[in-house]
Design an enzyme around this catalytic site. Structure first.
Site, PDB file in Angstrom:
ATOM      1  N   ALA A 277       0.813  -1.216   0.000  1.00  0.00           N
ATOM      2  CA  ALA A 277       0.000   0.000   0.000  1.00  0.00           C
ATOM      3  C   ALA A 277       0.848   1.268   0.000  1.00  0.00           C
ATOM      4  O   ALA A 277       0.305   2.374   0.050  1.00  0.00           O
ATOM      5  CB  ALA A 277      -0.934   0.007   1.214  1.00  0.00           C
ATOM      6  N   ASP A 278       2.151   1.125  -0.077  1.00  0.00           N
ATOM      7  CA  ASP A 278       3.032   2.290  -0.014  1.00  0.00           C
ATOM      8  C   ASP A 278       2.902   3.138  -1.278  1.00  0.00           C
ATOM      9  O   ASP A 278       3.070   2.645  -2.397  1.00  0.00           O
ATOM     10  CB  ASP A 278       4.487   1.828   0.147  1.00  0.00           C
ATOM     11  CG  ASP A 278       5.426   2.987   0.359  1.00  0.00           C
ATOM     12  OD1 ASP A 278       5.537   3.456   1.501  1.00  0.00           O
ATOM     13  OD2 ASP A 278       6.037   3.437  -0.629  1.00  0.00           O
TER      14      ASP A 278
END
Length: 326
Positions: A277-278
């Site tokens: 999710a970065d």
């Protein structure tokens, strides 16, 4: 008592481990240890100087200065050199004890991920269109870690849903408000605040630094767990399984999958940790692929099949590609 040490790199070739390190006991002010192959000191410096807002170390004239707390002493280290060996020199306040030598070597090896054999990673991604060019460009760059669990958790939580510049601002405020300080050569060096110190604060102490109410609560709760021994780096590693460590972290309020994987990547040293999710990772992949849309976590998981077991290093190199395109 502050002790200043010098760490310089000189290349000698061959894989190393702790048993093969040369600890120069004949000279009590110096430790020599061989860097693993490959290691790229210039790439390491480029990563460490990516932000002018970093407060935990200082880089000047290709030398890294950092204050450590080892064996109950405040120790300032200076790291310089090239790709081959690390020379740790004690230049202030007397002789370096054997226990101090061991503690400093352990910290430096952990910080630079020296116990990782990167050759399998490079072999695995050599033909990958996305990772292969980066692996060649950044060959020898190792994941720069955050060896202290509390610092790693604070940094990850501080950075949730804000830009990197403001995350650095929050860290500096926390460190300079509650961390220990040593001064050398007219410059201040800081230790990250201990969990015990932070656990004694009030939420208002942190919101005054512009932490949100919720982040302040998370940090205080984590600090209390570490202070009480309910949470520790050794305890997480003793689980013997990174999945179990991830599940333990996910039980803590304020820690989701991104934070858990970030901490496993930078502190617990899981090479397969993957913070899908970065935003930085997504932007880097988008730029490399030349697409209009950022990849979804599902797309990243598909791409990562080529990096299986090395997702952390793939992520780290993709991050680096955002800072340096040359």
């Amino acid at each position: 008592m502050a002790i200043l040490l010098t760490i310089s790199c000189k290349q000698k070739g061959g894989e190393t481990d702790m048993a093969k390190q040369e600890l120069n006991s004949a000279q009590q002010d110096k430790i020599i240890l061989t860097a693993p192959k490959p290691f790229h000191f210039a790439q390491t410096l480029r990563y460490l100087t990516r932000s002018p807002h970093e407060c935990m170390f200082h880089v000047e004239h290709d030398k890294i200065y950092r204050l450590l707390n080892v064996e109950g002493q405040s120790v300032i280290v200076e790291i310089s050199g090239d790709d081959d060996a690390l020379t740790v020199r004690l230049v202030k306040h007397g002789a370096m004890t054997a226990a101090l030598q061991v503690a400093i070597v352990r910290y430096v090896r952990d910080w630079f991920d020296f116990d990782r054999d990167l050759k399998p990673f490079y072999a695995q991604v050599a033909q990958c269109p996305l990772l292969g060019p980066l692996a060649r460009q950044y060959a020898g760059l190792r994941i720069i870690g955050v060896p202290d669990l509390f610092e790693a958790l604070c940094w990850a939580i501080s950075g949730q849903q804000i830009n990197l510049a403001f995350a650095y601002t929050l860290k500096r405020r926390l460190v300079e408000s509650f961390g220990a300080q040593e001064t050398w050569n007219q410059r201040s060096y800081w230790l990250f605040p201990t969990a015990k110190t932070v656990s004694q604060l009030d939420v208002r102490d942190l919101t005054a630094l512009q932490f949100t109410q919720r982040k302040a609560e998370y940090l205080l709760e984590i600090a209390a767990q570490i202070r009480d021994g309910a949470l520790s780096k050794d305890g997480l590693l003793a689980l013997g399984d990174f999945k179990k460590a991830e599940q333990r972290l996910l039980q803590i309020r304020g820690i989701g999958p991104w934070t858990a994987n970030y901490v496993m990547m930078r502190c617990l040293r899981n090479p397969a940790a993957f913070p899908v999710a970065d935003v930085g990772l997504q932007n880097a992949v988008k730029a490399r692929l030349g697409t209009d849309e950022k990849p979804t976590p599902e797309t990243l998981q598909i791409l990562a099949r080529a990096w299986s077991g090395w997702e952390a290093y793939a992520t780290f190199y993709l991050w680096q590609s955002l800072y340096h395109t040359a």
